[in-house]
Design a protein around this motif. Structure first.
Motif, PDB file in Angstrom:
ATOM      1  N   TYR A   6       4.334  13.545   6.728  1.00  0.00           N
ATOM      2  CA  TYR A   6       5.843  13.421   6.681  1.00  0.00           C
ATOM      3  C   TYR A   6       6.473  11.977   7.164  1.00  0.00           C
ATOM      4  O   TYR A   6       7.345  11.385   6.334  1.00  0.00           O
ATOM      5  CB  TYR A   6       6.204  14.540   7.256  1.00  0.00           C
ATOM      6  CG  TYR A   6       7.869  14.437   7.371  1.00  0.00           C
ATOM      7  CD1 TYR A   6       8.710  14.326   6.284  1.00  0.00           C
ATOM      8  CD2 TYR A   6       8.450  14.163   8.582  1.00  0.00           C
ATOM      9  CE1 TYR A   6      10.181  14.319   6.362  1.00  0.00           C
ATOM     10  CE2 TYR A   6       9.986  13.783   8.559  1.00  0.00           C
ATOM     11  CZ  TYR A   6      10.641  14.062   7.533  1.00  0.00           C
ATOM     12  OH  TYR A   6      12.025  13.889   7.621  1.00  0.00           O
ATOM     13  N   SER A   7       5.739  11.598   8.162  1.00  0.00           N
ATOM     14  CA  SER A   7       6.546  10.316   8.933  1.00  0.00           C
ATOM     15  C   SER A   7       6.218   9.152   7.914  1.00  0.00           C
ATOM     16  O   SER A   7       7.085   8.317   7.788  1.00  0.00           O
ATOM     17  CB  SER A   7       5.759  10.119  10.194  1.00  0.00           C
ATOM     18  OG  SER A   7       6.021  11.119  11.259  1.00  0.00           O
ATOM     19  N   THR A   8       5.097   8.872   7.411  1.00  0.00           N
ATOM     20  CA  THR A   8       4.754   7.919   6.561  1.00  0.00           C
ATOM     21  C   THR A   8       5.563   8.085   5.127  1.00  0.00           C
ATOM     22  O   THR A   8       6.389   6.926   4.760  1.00  0.00           O
ATOM     23  CB  THR A   8       3.204   7.968   6.310  1.00  0.00           C
ATOM     24  OG1 THR A   8       2.404   7.867   7.280  1.00  0.00           O
ATOM     25  CG2 THR A   8       3.134   6.770   5.187  1.00  0.00           C
ATOM     26  N   TRP A   9       5.566   9.210   4.781  1.00  0.00           N
ATOM     27  CA  TRP A   9       6.656   9.389   3.405  1.00  0.00           C
ATOM     28  C   TRP A   9       8.059   9.136   3.724  1.00  0.00           C
ATOM     29  O   TRP A   9       8.593   8.428   2.934  1.00  0.00           O
ATOM     30  CB  TRP A   9       6.270  10.587   2.900  1.00  0.00           C
ATOM     31  CG  TRP A   9       7.350  11.237   1.666  1.00  0.00           C
ATOM     32  CD1 TRP A   9       6.828  10.752   0.570  1.00  0.00           C
ATOM     33  CD2 TRP A   9       8.552  11.769   2.176  1.00  0.00           C
ATOM     34  NE1 TRP A   9       8.125  11.297  -0.170  1.00  0.00           N
ATOM     35  CE2 TRP A   9       9.238  11.824   0.558  1.00  0.00           C
ATOM     36  CE3 TRP A   9       9.395  12.287   3.053  1.00  0.00           C
ATOM     37  CZ2 TRP A   9      10.620  12.326   0.474  1.00  0.00           C
ATOM     38  CZ3 TRP A   9      10.588  12.589   2.623  1.00  0.00           C
ATOM     39  CH2 TRP A   9      11.086  12.670   1.190  1.00  0.00           C
ATOM     40  N   ALA A  10       8.512   9.573   4.871  1.00  0.00           N
ATOM     41  CA  ALA A  10       9.933   9.419   5.175  1.00  0.00           C
ATOM     42  C   ALA A  10      10.133   7.945   5.483  1.00  0.00           C
ATOM     43  O   ALA A  10      11.042   7.388   4.918  1.00  0.00           O
ATOM     44  CB  ALA A  10      10.272  10.202   6.264  1.00  0.00           C
ATOM     45  N   ASP A  11       9.328   7.347   5.981  1.00  0.00           N
ATOM     46  CA  ASP A  11       9.489   5.832   6.347  1.00  0.00           C
ATOM     47  C   ASP A  11       9.636   4.801   4.932  1.00  0.00           C
ATOM     48  O   ASP A  11      10.430   4.346   4.860  1.00  0.00           O
ATOM     49  CB  ASP A  11       8.375   5.227   7.417  1.00  0.00           C
ATOM     50  CG  ASP A  11       8.541   5.551   8.997  1.00  0.00           C
ATOM     51  OD1 ASP A  11       9.639   6.227   9.165  1.00  0.00           O
ATOM     52  OD2 ASP A  11       7.537   5.509   9.405  1.00  0.00           O
ATOM     53  N   LEU A  12       8.671   5.417   4.120  1.00  0.00           N
ATOM     54  CA  LEU A  12       8.608   4.726   2.742  1.00  0.00           C
ATOM     55  C   LEU A  12       9.996   5.215   2.153  1.00  0.00           C
ATOM     56  O   LEU A  12      10.569   4.354   1.607  1.00  0.00           O
ATOM     57  CB  LEU A  12       7.274   5.021   2.014  1.00  0.00           C
ATOM     58  CG  LEU A  12       5.955   4.537   2.385  1.00  0.00           C
ATOM     59  CD1 LEU A  12       4.760   5.235   1.644  1.00  0.00           C
ATOM     60  CD2 LEU A  12       6.055   2.918   2.391  1.00  0.00           C
ATOM     61  N   LYS A  14      12.881   5.865   3.202  1.00  0.00           N
ATOM     62  CA  LYS A  14      13.918   5.064   3.771  1.00  0.00           C
ATOM     63  C   LYS A  14      14.078   3.778   3.376  1.00  0.00           C
ATOM     64  O   LYS A  14      15.060   3.283   3.123  1.00  0.00           O
ATOM     65  CB  LYS A  14      13.946   5.151   5.293  1.00  0.00           C
ATOM     66  CG  LYS A  14      14.271   6.642   5.950  1.00  0.00           C
ATOM     67  CD  LYS A  14      14.437   6.803   7.292  1.00  0.00           C
ATOM     68  CE  LYS A  14      13.453   7.555   7.948  1.00  0.00           C
ATOM     69  NZ  LYS A  14      13.597   7.541   9.450  1.00  0.00           N
ATOM     70  N   ILE A  15      12.905   3.122   3.423  1.00  0.00           N
ATOM     71  CA  ILE A  15      12.930   1.599   2.872  1.00  0.00           C
ATOM     72  C   ILE A  15      13.201   1.656   1.517  1.00  0.00           C
ATOM     73  O   ILE A  15      14.072   0.784   1.235  1.00  0.00           O
ATOM     74  CB  ILE A  15      11.166   1.422   2.649  1.00  0.00           C
ATOM     75  CG1 ILE A  15      10.735   0.909   4.494  1.00  0.00           C
ATOM     76  CG2 ILE A  15      10.970  -0.296   2.291  1.00  0.00           C
ATOM     77  CD1 ILE A  15       9.412   0.835   4.732  1.00  0.00           C
ATOM     78  N   HIS A  18      17.150   2.091   1.421  1.00  0.00           N
ATOM     79  CA  HIS A  18      17.736   1.032   2.103  1.00  0.00           C
ATOM     80  C   HIS A  18      17.686  -0.060   1.317  1.00  0.00           C
ATOM     81  O   HIS A  18      18.674  -0.706   0.966  1.00  0.00           O
ATOM     82  CB  HIS A  18      17.121   0.493   3.334  1.00  0.00           C
ATOM     83  CG  HIS A  18      17.698  -0.404   4.091  1.00  0.00           C
ATOM     84  ND1 HIS A  18      18.977  -0.585   4.793  1.00  0.00           N
ATOM     85  CD2 HIS A  18      17.288  -1.959   4.074  1.00  0.00           C
ATOM     86  CE1 HIS A  18      19.282  -1.676   5.192  1.00  0.00           C
ATOM     87  NE2 HIS A  18      18.239  -2.580   4.975  1.00  0.00           N
ATOM     88  N   GLN A  85      13.290  17.695   6.510  1.00  0.00           N
ATOM     89  CA  GLN A  85      12.941  17.263   7.915  1.00  0.00           C
ATOM     90  C   GLN A  85      12.667  18.497   8.852  1.00  0.00           C
ATOM     91  O   GLN A  85      11.691  18.519   9.398  1.00  0.00           O
ATOM     92  CB  GLN A  85      14.082  16.578   8.269  1.00  0.00           C
ATOM     93  CG  GLN A  85      13.766  15.616   9.765  1.00  0.00           C
ATOM     94  CD  GLN A  85      14.930  14.952   9.999  1.00  0.00           C
ATOM     95  OE1 GLN A  85      16.256  15.190   9.743  1.00  0.00           O
ATOM     96  NE2 GLN A  85      14.688  13.761  10.598  1.00  0.00           N
ATOM     97  N   ASN A 130       1.048  10.443  13.209  1.00  0.00           N
ATOM     98  CA  ASN A 130       2.237  10.694  12.240  1.00  0.00           C
ATOM     99  C   ASN A 130       2.923  12.107  12.800  1.00  0.00           C
ATOM    100  O   ASN A 130       4.164  12.046  12.575  1.00  0.00           O
ATOM    101  CB  ASN A 130       1.784  10.994  10.842  1.00  0.00           C
ATOM    102  CG  ASN A 130       1.513   9.806  10.269  1.00  0.00           C
ATOM    103  OD1 ASN A 130       1.810   8.484  10.554  1.00  0.00           O
ATOM    104  ND2 ASN A 130       0.814   9.706   8.867  1.00  0.00           N
TER     105      ASN A 130
END
Length: 173
Positions: A6-12, A14-15, A18, A85, A130
């Protein structure tokens, strides 16, 4: 759901949001930089269109299990993001327990070669990081050494058993 990073997916995600200037659809901006609410019909239509596009991005990039869990009629992107989330953060503790157990029980003998064993350890360590449970370098070294020692010990025991069997067969002849 279990293999989601999840953390990796969420970061990507959000990028991507953005870079398309639509991050505020999933994460509200600080009060000082709050996006003004759409007031005209045209602004509301644009907001709705963008929200639907971003929602489709979320739905297209998650597993089928997660999709069926979070999908709701007329949901906004932020609602779907928050449901996702909540589900994955609730699952965090059980993921840590499962990943820790997998890491502790990983034995080199269960892999075709050292490289495959190391890759699995790397994957487990990444997944633990993660979910907020990083593995120390000392623990990693211990895991690698234990995995090697167990394999060597089992090989030695098998060799010893074969020698004893050969000796018994030779002496009984």
């Amino acid at each position: 759901m279990e293999n989601v990073q999840y953390s990796t997916w969420a970061d990507l995600f959000k990028i991507t949001a953005h870079s398309h200037k639509v991050l505020h659809h999933i994460i509200p901006p600080p009060v000082s930089k709050a996006f003004t609410t759409a007031t005209t019909a045209k602004e509301k239509e644009l907001w709705s269109t963008l929200d639907t596009i971003i929602l489709s991005w979320i739905y297209a990039t998650i597993s089928s299990d997660l999709l069926h869990t979070i999908i709701e009629p007329d949901a906004t992107t932020m609602e779907a993001w928050n449901r996702l989330q909540d589900i994955l953060r609730d699952n965090k503790n059980s993921r840590v327990v499962t990943l820790e157990a997998e890491l502790s029980s990983a034995k080199m003998e269960n892999f075709p070669n050292v490289s495959a064993y190391c890759q699995r350890l790397k994957s487990l360590i990444g997944q633990l990081k993660n979910v907020g449970a990083p593995v120390s370098k000392i623990r990693l070294v211990i895991q690698l050494v234990l995995g090697s020692m167990l394999t060597l010990e089992e090989a030695g025991l098998a060799e010893e058993a074969a020698t004893v069997t050969d000796f018994a067969i030779h002496n009984s002849s």
